[in-house]
Motif scaffolding. Sequence first.
Motif, short mmCIF file in Angstrom:
data_model
loop_
_atom_site.label_atom_id
_atom_site.label_comp_id
_atom_site.label_asym_id
_atom_site.label_seq_id
_atom_site.Cartn_x
_atom_site.Cartn_y
_atom_site.Cartn_z
N GLY A 137 -1.26 14.92 -6.20
CA GLY A 137 -1.62 13.51 -6.10
C GLY A 137 -0.41 12.61 -6.09
O GLY A 137 0.70 13.03 -6.45
N VAL A 138 -0.62 11.37 -5.70
CA VAL A 138 0.48 10.41 -5.62
C VAL A 138 -0.06 9.02 -5.95
O VAL A 138 -1.21 8.69 -5.64
CB VAL A 138 1.13 10.42 -4.22
CG1 VAL A 138 0.13 10.04 -3.13
CG2 VAL A 138 2.35 9.47 -4.18
N ARG A 139 0.75 8.22 -6.64
CA ARG A 139 0.39 6.83 -6.89
C ARG A 139 1.66 6.00 -6.95
O ARG A 139 2.73 6.50 -7.29
CB ARG A 139 -0.42 6.68 -8.17
CG ARG A 139 0.32 6.91 -9.47
CD ARG A 139 -0.68 6.96 -10.64
NE ARG A 139 -0.05 6.89 -11.95
CZ ARG A 139 0.41 7.92 -12.63
NH1 ARG A 139 0.35 9.14 -12.11
NH2 ARG A 139 0.95 7.75 -13.84
N LEU A 140 1.52 4.73 -6.60
CA LEU A 140 2.64 3.79 -6.66
C LEU A 140 2.38 2.83 -7.81
O LEU A 140 1.34 2.17 -7.85
CB LEU A 140 2.78 3.02 -5.35
CG LEU A 140 4.02 2.12 -5.25
CD1 LEU A 140 5.28 2.98 -5.11
CD2 LEU A 140 3.91 1.15 -4.08
N THR A 151 -1.11 0.37 -11.19
CA THR A 151 -1.11 1.16 -9.97
C THR A 151 -1.50 0.26 -8.80
O THR A 151 -2.47 -0.50 -8.88
CB THR A 151 -2.11 2.33 -10.08
OG1 THR A 151 -1.66 3.24 -11.09
CG2 THR A 151 -2.21 3.09 -8.77
N VAL A 152 -0.72 0.33 -7.74
CA VAL A 152 -0.97 -0.46 -6.53
C VAL A 152 -1.89 0.33 -5.60
O VAL A 152 -1.59 1.48 -5.27
CB VAL A 152 0.35 -0.80 -5.81
CG1 VAL A 152 0.08 -1.63 -4.56
CG2 VAL A 152 1.31 -1.52 -6.75
N HIS A 153 -2.98 -0.28 -5.19
CA HIS A 153 -3.92 0.40 -4.30
C HIS A 153 -3.39 0.35 -2.86
O HIS A 153 -3.16 -0.71 -2.32
CB HIS A 153 -5.29 -0.26 -4.37
CG HIS A 153 -6.30 0.34 -3.43
ND1 HIS A 153 -6.68 1.67 -3.49
CD2 HIS A 153 -6.98 -0.20 -2.37
CE1 HIS A 153 -7.56 1.92 -2.55
NE2 HIS A 153 -7.76 0.81 -1.85
N ILE A 154 -3.20 1.51 -2.27
CA ILE A 154 -2.75 1.62 -0.88
C ILE A 154 -3.77 2.50 -0.15
O ILE A 154 -3.80 3.72 -0.35
CB ILE A 154 -1.34 2.25 -0.80
CG1 ILE A 154 -0.36 1.41 -1.63
CG2 ILE A 154 -0.88 2.35 0.65
CD1 ILE A 154 1.02 2.01 -1.73
N PRO A 155 -4.62 1.91 0.67
CA PRO A 155 -5.77 2.63 1.25
C PRO A 155 -5.41 3.92 1.98
O PRO A 155 -6.11 4.91 1.87
CB PRO A 155 -6.38 1.60 2.21
CG PRO A 155 -5.95 0.27 1.65
CD PRO A 155 -4.60 0.49 1.07
N ALA A 195 4.20 11.40 5.33
CA ALA A 195 3.00 10.57 5.45
C ALA A 195 2.98 9.48 4.37
O ALA A 195 2.59 8.34 4.63
CB ALA A 195 1.75 11.44 5.34
N ILE A 196 3.42 9.83 3.16
CA ILE A 196 3.50 8.83 2.09
C ILE A 196 4.51 7.75 2.44
O ILE A 196 4.24 6.55 2.29
CB ILE A 196 3.90 9.52 0.76
CG1 ILE A 196 2.78 10.45 0.28
CG2 ILE A 196 4.25 8.49 -0.31
CD1 ILE A 196 3.18 11.37 -0.85
N ASP A 197 5.67 8.15 2.91
CA ASP A 197 6.70 7.18 3.30
C ASP A 197 6.17 6.23 4.37
O ASP A 197 6.41 5.02 4.32
CB ASP A 197 7.94 7.91 3.80
CG ASP A 197 9.01 6.95 4.27
OD1 ASP A 197 9.64 6.29 3.42
OD2 ASP A 197 9.21 6.84 5.50
N THR A 198 5.43 6.76 5.33
CA THR A 198 4.87 5.93 6.39
C THR A 198 3.92 4.88 5.84
O THR A 198 3.96 3.71 6.24
CB THR A 198 4.13 6.81 7.42
OG1 THR A 198 5.06 7.74 8.01
CG2 THR A 198 3.50 5.97 8.52
N GLU A 199 3.08 5.28 4.89
CA GLU A 199 2.11 4.35 4.30
C GLU A 199 2.79 3.28 3.45
O GLU A 199 2.26 2.18 3.27
CB GLU A 199 1.08 5.11 3.47
CG GLU A 199 0.17 6.00 4.29
CD GLU A 199 -0.62 5.24 5.34
OE1 GLU A 199 -0.97 4.06 5.10
OE2 GLU A 199 -0.88 5.81 6.42
N LEU A 203 4.24 -2.08 2.83
CA LEU A 203 4.36 -2.72 1.52
C LEU A 203 5.80 -3.04 1.17
O LEU A 203 6.11 -4.10 0.62
CB LEU A 203 3.76 -1.80 0.45
CG LEU A 203 3.90 -2.28 -1.00
CD1 LEU A 203 3.01 -3.50 -1.23
CD2 LEU A 203 3.54 -1.16 -1.98
N LEU A 204 6.72 -2.14 1.49
CA LEU A 204 8.12 -2.29 1.07
C LEU A 204 8.97 -3.05 2.07
O LEU A 204 10.07 -3.48 1.73
CB LEU A 204 8.74 -0.91 0.85
CG LEU A 204 8.11 -0.06 -0.27
CD1 LEU A 204 8.78 1.31 -0.33
CD2 LEU A 204 8.22 -0.76 -1.62
N ALA A 205 8.48 -3.22 3.29
CA ALA A 205 9.27 -3.88 4.33
C ALA A 205 9.72 -5.27 3.90
O ALA A 205 8.93 -6.09 3.43
CB ALA A 205 8.46 -3.97 5.63
#
Length: 368
Positions: A137-140, A151-155, A195-199, A203-205
């Motif tokens: 799993g992964v969460r930001l 935790t930030v929701h990223i669809p 795939a995580i980096d792409t998503e 947000l980070l741009a």
Amino acid sequence: MLTTDIPTRSELKSLATVVDNWCVSIYTPTESDTANPDQNRIAFSNQARRVLDLVTDPDARTALQEEFDVLIEDSEFWRYQAKTLVVLATPRRIRTYRLPNQLSATETVGDRFYLKRLLRTVTFPQSAFVLALAEGGVRLVEVSADRPARTVHIPGLPTSAADYAGKASLGDRAPKGRVQGDEGRKMRVRQYARAIDTELRDLLAGRDIPLILAATEPSDSLYRSVSTYDGLLAESIPGNPEHLSDQDLADRSREILDRYYATQLTDWADLMDKRRSEGRASTDISDLARAATAGAVDSVLVDIDASVPGSISPEGAVVFADSTDGEAPGVLDEISRRVLLTGGEVFAVRAADIPDGANIAGVLRYAP
């Protein structure tokens, strides 16, 4: 809980461009949790009254009085404060910032805003994102100086490495002819990491905020190999992040941020030593004033608490004065402003962080 609204670096640069006959800067220490809710309002009102006594133009004084009155009578605004309220006003516009830093009471009137102390908030902000990455799993997690971690929701974020690979488990055998074993597992984790980096890109741009990775090997190294975000810090939070709460991650991230900022100061001091031998560094106020005016300063460290009364001419000559009580912000603030306007960096720090016991130190883009 503190309520903050912190200026971005681009906002600070915009504030540095403001020039007006009557620029008012008020710094008011505030309490976010006080038994007397009017305490902050009264403190600001007293400062505003002292400032208005210095405004000799009747029309400007009336306009500023109206702006301050609207703010003072806004009871909802005063309910939510942080540690310092900064009010920057001209007869045409008022701006407010609630800061997590504790700054002493100050008020100035001049032809520009007093920004040096406001810079402290953005020099070493205690905010970051933590990417808690595991195969399962992964969460930001968003970390800030004044709010609980969340935790930030990223669809579009993948749910796990196995799900992203379309498998029940990463231990499943691959079809004959495909990469299998440890190499196959690493390949699928790397794809998951990409795939995580792409998503995260949207947000980070455009952000200038550290990203801290919480992961074990090989996930840590594999994510770093595909990450496109320049703000990813070199130090990670060790251990399986699935066993850590958001607040646990926030607490550990602040330790990493402290070390990161300390390293930045050390690196800057090393760079200054190197540039000094090349004739491209100085702690002399007059020299830095001329260099800042010419756009020759790459970066400066400036003492947030120091005050050097005086002014700088359009050509960069310093005129020292005896006092700036209630008047223009002073020489150090003007050097900082000119560095900002010419694309340089300004780091507002404590006196102990500046080399040679000076109140300002600068690295130049080229030798004078």
